[in-house]
Design a protein around this motif. Structure first.
Motif, PDB file in Angstrom:
ATOM      1  N   GLY A 174       0.812  -1.209   0.000  1.00  0.00           N
ATOM      2  CA  GLY A 174       0.000   0.000   0.000  1.00  0.00           C
ATOM      3  C   GLY A 174       0.849   1.263   0.000  1.00  0.00           C
ATOM      4  O   GLY A 174       0.541   2.236  -0.707  1.00  0.00           O
ATOM      5  N   TYR A 175       1.934   1.264   0.789  1.00  0.00           N
ATOM      6  CA  TYR A 175       2.826   2.422   0.841  1.00  0.00           C
ATOM      7  C   TYR A 175       3.471   2.671  -0.523  1.00  0.00           C
ATOM      8  O   TYR A 175       3.539   3.814  -1.001  1.00  0.00           O
ATOM      9  CB  TYR A 175       3.924   2.199   1.878  1.00  0.00           C
ATOM     10  CG  TYR A 175       3.498   2.381   3.316  1.00  0.00           C
ATOM     11  CD1 TYR A 175       2.193   2.726   3.656  1.00  0.00           C
ATOM     12  CD2 TYR A 175       4.411   2.208   4.354  1.00  0.00           C
ATOM     13  CE1 TYR A 175       1.817   2.895   4.981  1.00  0.00           C
ATOM     14  CE2 TYR A 175       4.047   2.376   5.679  1.00  0.00           C
ATOM     15  CZ  TYR A 175       2.750   2.713   5.992  1.00  0.00           C
ATOM     16  OH  TYR A 175       2.390   2.883   7.298  1.00  0.00           O
ATOM     17  N   ALA A 176       3.978   1.608  -1.135  1.00  0.00           N
ATOM     18  CA  ALA A 176       4.653   1.756  -2.426  1.00  0.00           C
ATOM     19  C   ALA A 176       3.697   2.313  -3.476  1.00  0.00           C
ATOM     20  O   ALA A 176       4.053   3.225  -4.238  1.00  0.00           O
ATOM     21  CB  ALA A 176       5.222   0.414  -2.875  1.00  0.00           C
ATOM     22  N   ASP A 177       2.481   1.784  -3.512  1.00  0.00           N
ATOM     23  CA  ASP A 177       1.488   2.261  -4.485  1.00  0.00           C
ATOM     24  C   ASP A 177       1.129   3.722  -4.225  1.00  0.00           C
ATOM     25  O   ASP A 177       1.018   4.527  -5.161  1.00  0.00           O
ATOM     26  CB  ASP A 177       0.231   1.394  -4.428  1.00  0.00           C
ATOM     27  CG  ASP A 177       0.465  -0.017  -4.963  1.00  0.00           C
ATOM     28  OD1 ASP A 177       1.479  -0.218  -5.670  1.00  0.00           O
ATOM     29  OD2 ASP A 177      -0.353  -0.908  -4.662  1.00  0.00           O
ATOM     30  N   ALA A 178       0.962   4.070  -2.938  1.00  0.00           N
ATOM     31  CA  ALA A 178       0.592   5.447  -2.592  1.00  0.00           C
ATOM     32  C   ALA A 178       1.711   6.424  -2.931  1.00  0.00           C
ATOM     33  O   ALA A 178       1.456   7.531  -3.429  1.00  0.00           O
ATOM     34  CB  ALA A 178       0.246   5.530  -1.108  1.00  0.00           C
ATOM     35  N   ALA A 180       3.979   6.045  -5.230  1.00  0.00           N
ATOM     36  CA  ALA A 180       4.147   6.125  -6.681  1.00  0.00           C
ATOM     37  C   ALA A 180       3.038   6.953  -7.323  1.00  0.00           C
ATOM     38  O   ALA A 180       3.281   7.722  -8.260  1.00  0.00           O
ATOM     39  CB  ALA A 180       4.170   4.724  -7.278  1.00  0.00           C
ATOM     40  N   SER A 181       1.817   6.809  -6.823  1.00  0.00           N
ATOM     41  CA  SER A 181       0.676   7.491  -7.443  1.00  0.00           C
ATOM     42  C   SER A 181       0.421   8.880  -6.865  1.00  0.00           C
ATOM     43  O   SER A 181      -0.327   9.668  -7.449  1.00  0.00           O
ATOM     44  CB  SER A 181      -0.592   6.645  -7.275  1.00  0.00           C
ATOM     45  OG  SER A 181      -0.912   6.480  -5.896  1.00  0.00           O
ATOM     46  N   GLY A 182       1.033   9.182  -5.717  1.00  0.00           N
ATOM     47  CA  GLY A 182       0.741  10.441  -5.030  1.00  0.00           C
ATOM     48  C   GLY A 182       1.545  11.632  -5.495  1.00  0.00           C
ATOM     49  O   GLY A 182       1.397  12.730  -4.947  1.00  0.00           O
ATOM     50  N   GLY A 183       2.421  11.437  -6.474  1.00  0.00           N
ATOM     51  CA  GLY A 183       3.196  12.558  -6.992  1.00  0.00           C
ATOM     52  C   GLY A 183       4.260  13.070  -6.044  1.00  0.00           C
ATOM     53  O   GLY A 183       4.698  14.225  -6.155  1.00  0.00           O
ATOM     54  N   PHE A 184       4.700  12.236  -5.113  1.00  0.00           N
ATOM     55  CA  PHE A 184       5.694  12.683  -4.131  1.00  0.00           C
ATOM     56  C   PHE A 184       7.032  12.960  -4.809  1.00  0.00           C
ATOM     57  O   PHE A 184       7.471  12.213  -5.679  1.00  0.00           O
ATOM     58  CB  PHE A 184       5.868  11.621  -3.041  1.00  0.00           C
ATOM     59  CG  PHE A 184       4.666  11.472  -2.158  1.00  0.00           C
ATOM     60  CD1 PHE A 184       4.410  12.388  -1.154  1.00  0.00           C
ATOM     61  CD2 PHE A 184       3.774  10.429  -2.349  1.00  0.00           C
ATOM     62  CE1 PHE A 184       3.289  12.261  -0.346  1.00  0.00           C
ATOM     63  CE2 PHE A 184       2.654  10.289  -1.548  1.00  0.00           C
ATOM     64  CZ  PHE A 184       2.409  11.211  -0.542  1.00  0.00           C
ATOM     65  N   ARG A 185       7.667  14.042  -4.362  1.00  0.00           N
ATOM     66  CA  ARG A 185       8.954  14.447  -4.924  1.00  0.00           C
ATOM     67  C   ARG A 185      10.108  14.153  -3.984  1.00  0.00           C
ATOM     68  O   ARG A 185      11.266  14.230  -4.377  1.00  0.00           O
ATOM     69  CB  ARG A 185       8.928  15.935  -5.261  1.00  0.00           C
ATOM     70  CG  ARG A 185       7.828  16.317  -6.238  1.00  0.00           C
ATOM     71  CD  ARG A 185       8.047  15.673  -7.603  1.00  0.00           C
ATOM     72  NE  ARG A 185       8.930  16.478  -8.422  1.00  0.00           N
ATOM     73  CZ  ARG A 185       9.710  16.015  -9.379  1.00  0.00           C
ATOM     74  NH1 ARG A 185       9.758  14.715  -9.607  1.00  0.00           N
ATOM     75  NH2 ARG A 185      10.459  16.827 -10.098  1.00  0.00           N
ATOM     76  N   LEU A 186       9.783  13.831  -2.721  1.00  0.00           N
ATOM     77  CA  LEU A 186      10.836  13.531  -1.750  1.00  0.00           C
ATOM     78  C   LEU A 186      10.328  12.486  -0.776  1.00  0.00           C
ATOM     79  O   LEU A 186       9.169  12.535  -0.351  1.00  0.00           O
ATOM     80  CB  LEU A 186      11.246  14.792  -0.979  1.00  0.00           C
ATOM     81  CG  LEU A 186      12.451  14.613  -0.042  1.00  0.00           C
ATOM     82  CD1 LEU A 186      13.749  14.792  -0.818  1.00  0.00           C
ATOM     83  CD2 LEU A 186      12.406  15.593   1.117  1.00  0.00           C
ATOM     84  N   LEU A 187      11.200  11.551  -0.426  1.00  0.00           N
ATOM     85  CA  LEU A 187      10.924  10.565   0.616  1.00  0.00           C
ATOM     86  C   LEU A 187      11.917  10.798   1.742  1.00  0.00           C
ATOM     87  O   LEU A 187      13.124  10.842   1.513  1.00  0.00           O
ATOM     88  CB  LEU A 187      11.059   9.145   0.062  1.00  0.00           C
ATOM     89  CG  LEU A 187      10.963   7.985   1.074  1.00  0.00           C
ATOM     90  CD1 LEU A 187       9.654   8.030   1.842  1.00  0.00           C
ATOM     91  CD2 LEU A 187      11.129   6.641   0.355  1.00  0.00           C
ATOM     92  N   TYR A 188      11.400  10.956   2.957  1.00  0.00           N
ATOM     93  CA  TYR A 188      12.232  11.275   4.123  1.00  0.00           C
ATOM     94  C   TYR A 188      11.842  10.353   5.262  1.00  0.00           C
ATOM     95  O   TYR A 188      10.650  10.114   5.495  1.00  0.00           O
ATOM     96  CB  TYR A 188      11.993  12.731   4.527  1.00  0.00           C
ATOM     97  CG  TYR A 188      12.761  13.218   5.741  1.00  0.00           C
ATOM     98  CD1 TYR A 188      14.144  13.325   5.717  1.00  0.00           C
ATOM     99  CD2 TYR A 188      12.089  13.611   6.901  1.00  0.00           C
ATOM    100  CE1 TYR A 188      14.844  13.802   6.816  1.00  0.00           C
ATOM    101  CE2 TYR A 188      12.779  14.096   8.001  1.00  0.00           C
ATOM    102  CZ  TYR A 188      14.158  14.187   7.954  1.00  0.00           C
ATOM    103  OH  TYR A 188      14.849  14.661   9.044  1.00  0.00           O
ATOM    104  N   GLY A 189      12.826   9.803   5.983  1.00  0.00           N
ATOM    105  CA  GLY A 189      12.465   8.963   7.113  1.00  0.00           C
ATOM    106  C   GLY A 189      13.592   8.095   7.617  1.00  0.00           C
ATOM    107  O   GLY A 189      14.766   8.291   7.280  1.00  0.00           O
ATOM    108  N   TYR A 190      13.206   7.123   8.453  1.00  0.00           N
ATOM    109  CA  TYR A 190      14.168   6.201   9.042  1.00  0.00           C
ATOM    110  C   TYR A 190      14.871   5.406   7.947  1.00  0.00           C
ATOM    111  O   TYR A 190      14.223   4.839   7.055  1.00  0.00           O
ATOM    112  CB  TYR A 190      13.469   5.210   9.969  1.00  0.00           C
ATOM    113  CG  TYR A 190      12.888   5.783  11.239  1.00  0.00           C
ATOM    114  CD1 TYR A 190      13.191   7.062  11.678  1.00  0.00           C
ATOM    115  CD2 TYR A 190      12.030   5.014  12.017  1.00  0.00           C
ATOM    116  CE1 TYR A 190      12.658   7.561  12.850  1.00  0.00           C
ATOM    117  CE2 TYR A 190      11.486   5.499  13.199  1.00  0.00           C
ATOM    118  CZ  TYR A 190      11.801   6.778  13.610  1.00  0.00           C
ATOM    119  OH  TYR A 190      11.266   7.262  14.772  1.00  0.00           O
ATOM    120  N   ALA A 191      16.184   5.304   8.058  1.00  0.00           N
ATOM    121  CA  ALA A 191      16.953   4.572   7.051  1.00  0.00           C
ATOM    122  C   ALA A 191      16.510   3.113   6.962  1.00  0.00           C
ATOM    123  O   ALA A 191      16.354   2.565   5.864  1.00  0.00           O
ATOM    124  CB  ALA A 191      18.442   4.657   7.381  1.00  0.00           C
TER     125      ALA A 191
END
Length: 423
Positions: A174-178, A180-191
């Motif tokens: 679900g996260y991967a699909d969201a 990819a489809s959500g137009g996100f330009r940056l991913l930030y978080g726990y390594a």
């Protein structure tokens, strides 16, 4: 898209100056090391003068160098004595302790809060991120809060939250699909969480396509293997960001990936012979923590970065000072003993060491199962004396309350800890 407007509104609501400070840092970062050191020296002098005049505990010291190194325990015991009664601005209550196990409450003011977010945004800007573009947060409680005000701030910053807890196959799908489809330009978080999601994506028969400018990892160690997997999965550069807010530490990786640029207009860092990072948050005159032991071990780089930035470089964040394994005979090794032992082994994607008084378990996440670990067992037995030393493969990692991955964890009972996480 709100763009700069959302961040401007947040500054008004929080009475901070994040936007203005970010603009300053984008210029200051390319000043010469000497010019940046001069800025830091002036801030250090102002800080020391305010410390002596406001805090009776430090009134008798005549130079910054005379100040003793303090830690969380000292600050907890002297909380009232470290509070600046002359400070009339807004106080922000902070709490840490998820990684070390020792709860710690401290306070910051508007300038420290501005530096906190300006430092994070500066790390994002390296990827080409533009203010207001959609950002995905994949983390836990140490990185984001779930209060009403915080949720408003995230909305204004165009940030969507993805919990790092319970990364089941269904949730990662679900996260991967969201993402990819959500137009996100940056991913930030726990390594570790981003790495786990990247592994899932690469193993999927149908891989989603992302439109990310970059991935910025924080809060945990980012290994070369993790970076390579993340970049392959998301099709974007993966950069590292490091912070210790109670110590005023904020550092970010540039496009050269040769170290972390430490923002020394905010902090005065010192590295002891042991590698321990001592830092003073020069921007925090609300609650003084001079020469504060961050608990982290780092290696500095004396050479300047070829990118032209003048901030000093942290070559490597080795880990926490408490990431140690100790047996009943007094033998002690740092988690890097295991990291170096496994780093060239292509079978291993991640590891965790759990131990109690009698037993040590090394939990290895592997691409294939039923491996032979006798050589590693021999080396571990030579270094540490436990009644039982065992290797496990692909069991769930034990997570602390913060959700961060810990390479080493001392628990009351290894069997109970493993059972609680589904082993």
């Amino acid at each position: 898209m709100l763009g700069h407007g959302g961040f401007f509104l947040i500054d008004l609501m929080r009475r901070t100056s994040t936007l203005g400070l970010l603009r300053q840092l984008e210029i200051i970062q390319f000043e010469s090391p000497a010019a940046i050191q001069q800025r830091q020296k002036q801030s250090q002098m102002n800080y020391f003068d305010a410390l002596r005049s406001s805090i009776p505990l430090y009134a008798g010291y005549h130079s910054f160098e005379q100040l003793p190194v303090i830690d969380k325990s000292f600050a907890n015991q002297h909380r009232e004595g470290l509070m600046n009664s002359n400070y009339n601005g807004k106080r922000v209550r902070k709490k840490t302790g998820g990684s070390t196990g020792e709860p710690f409450v401290y306070f910051t003011g508007a300038l420290s809060q501005s530096y906190l977010w300006a430092g994070i945004l500066l790390s994002w800007r390296v990827t080409g991120y533009r203010l207001g573009e959609p950002v995905a947060f994949l983390a836990g409680s140490s990185l984001f809060s779930s209060g009403f005000k915080e949720m408003v701030y995230y909305k204004l910053m165009n940030i969507s939250l993805f919990s790092a807890f319970d990364l089941s196959q269904a949730r990662m799908r679900g996260y991967a699909d969201a993402m990819a489809s959500g137009g996100f330009r940056l991913l930030y978080g726990y390594a570790s969480a981003i790495y786990q999601l990247a592994q899932y994506i690469l193993a999927s028969p149908k891989r989603p396509r992302f439109n990310l400018r970059g991935v910025v990892c924080t809060a945990e160690m980012l290994t070369p293997t993790m970076r390579e997997i993340i970049e392959t999965a998301f099709g974007a550069p993966c950069l590292n960001q490091y912070g210790c807010n109670d110590g005023g530490v904020s550092a970010y990786e540039c496009e050269r990936k040769q170290g972390l640029h430490l923002i020394t207009t905010r902090s005065y860092p010192e590295v002891l012979e042991s590698g321990k990072l001592i830092s003073t948050d020069l921007s925090n005159q609300t609650f003084f923590l001079p020469r504060y032991d961050t608990g982290d071990l780092v290696v500095m780089d004396d050479n300047p970065c070829p990118c032209g930035r003048g901030f000093p470089l942290i070559r490597e964040v080795i880990g926490r000072n408490d990431d140690l394994v100790s047996d009943q005979e007094g033998n002690t090794v740092h988690f890097m003993f295991f990291a170096y032992m496994f780093r060239e082994d292509s079978r291993i994607s991640a590891f965790q060491v759990l131990y109690d008084e009698r037993r040590l378990v090394i939990n290895l996440h592997c691409y294939k199962t039923e491996n032979e670990w006798s050589s590693y067992l021999k080396r571990t037995r030579e270094a540490l004396k436990f009644e039982h030393i065992d290797f496990l493969e692909n069991h769930s990692f034990v997570l602390p309350a913060s959700g961060k991955h810990r390479f080493v964890m001392r628990v009351d009972d290894v069997d109970v800890a493993l059972a609680h996480c589904g082993a």
